[in-house]
Design a protein around this motif. Structure first.
Motif: not given
Length: 299
Positions: A238-250, A258-267
């Motif tokens: 499973p995966v979740r994706l979001l876009e912040t108000p500033a336009g960053q995708r996470l 366990n869980g992992r927050l991913i911010s690396d742009r390529k990933e």
């Protein structure tokens, strides 16, 4: 992985003028659910203290708090106030590390797994939110009965107090679907998730009705991925994706304990590509609603 800044609640209120001795530790509220940021801040305090060759009692004298307060902060059990942060900063080298770290302190939230708390905070302000789920009905779409059955089945077993806290946290998260009608929500859920039985026929009917109601608004899209569509690009989980108000995708991925927050742009871009591919292969929203209605009719 890139560091994502937490825009949490910040440090606690001060205890008065810097020249006054703060009250005893028992006047500080103990954190019932220590957050990751509190534990990390405490570890930094401990590392700096030990590097300076100070005991907890000696640091307590310098910051004008008891050694028990110092211990509680180092273990993540107490939210430090401004006076503690400033005095500890000055006593431990004035590097600026504690002041910077204190900006990102947040309290733990009852009912949420420690590894999920940061993502839950990001959800509240997201400009868009996409979810692929292959295990369970997504938390934002669950009925109370479904959520309770999930929580009751976890190991180790939860106390009634812990169970109620989890249900309350789940209900609080679900409010964003109602409160944010202009935010696009997308859900892709594997067909077998909806075929997995829990409870009796009435509980299943309630679940289907609830999912249909939650996904009826124009900003909420549900797509079912059919079993006969074969294998696909998101089989890693499973995966979740979001876009912040500033336009960053996470992105966020989760596994056993366990869980992992991913911010690396390529990933994140790779996960977005997989999600878009899955979207094109899943049933359309109209077909997905018809599928759920058909399942409901078969009960």
């Amino acid at each position: 992985m890139d560091i994502v800044e937490d825009d949490g609640a910040g440090i606690g209120a001060g205890t008065g003028d810097a020249g006054e001795r703060p009250g005893p530790v028992e006047n500080w509220e103990r954190e019932p659910h220590p957050s990751d940021s509190l534990r990390t801040f405490g570890a930094v305090v401990q590392a700096l203290r030990e590097h300076a060759g100070l005991s907890r009692e000696e640091l307590g004298v310098l910051v004008r708090y008891s050694k028990h307060t110092v211990e509680s902060v180092e273990l993540g059990r107490r939210m430090p106030d401004e006076a503690f942060v400033e005095r500890a900063e000055e006593a431990l080298g004035n590097t600026g590390a504690l002041r910077r770290a204190a900006r990102h302190l947040t309290r733990g939230e009852a009912g949420l797994a420690a590894w999920f708390r940061r993502w839950a905070r990001l959800e509240r302000d997201a400009a868009s939110l996409y979810t692929y789920e292959c295990r369970l009905v997504p938390g934002l779409l669950q009925t109370e009965a479904y959520a309770r059955a999930v929580f009751e089945g976890t190991i180790p077993l939860r106390t009634d107090e812990e169970l109620n806290a989890q249900l309350a946290a789940r209900k609080k998260r679900q409010a964003i679907l109602r409160e944010r009608p202009k935010v696009p929500f997308s859900f892709i859920v594997e067909e077998h998730v909806f075929r997995r039985r829990f409870g009796d026929a009435d509980a299943m009917c309630e679940l289907f009705d609830h999912v249909l109601e939650c996904t009826a608004p124009r900003n909420v899209m549900l797509q079912v991925f059919p079993l006969d569509a074969g294998l696909h690009a998101c089989l890693d989980g499973p995966v979740r994706l979001l876009e912040t108000p500033a336009g960053q995708r996470l992105a966020y991925s989760e596994g056993q304990e366990n869980g992992r927050l991913i911010s690396d742009r390529k990933e994140v871009n790779l996960l977005c590509q997989r999600y878009e591919t899955l979207r094109s292969q899943a049933l359309s929203p109209k077909e997905s609603r018809a599928f759920l209605e058909r399942l409901r009719g078969e009960l």
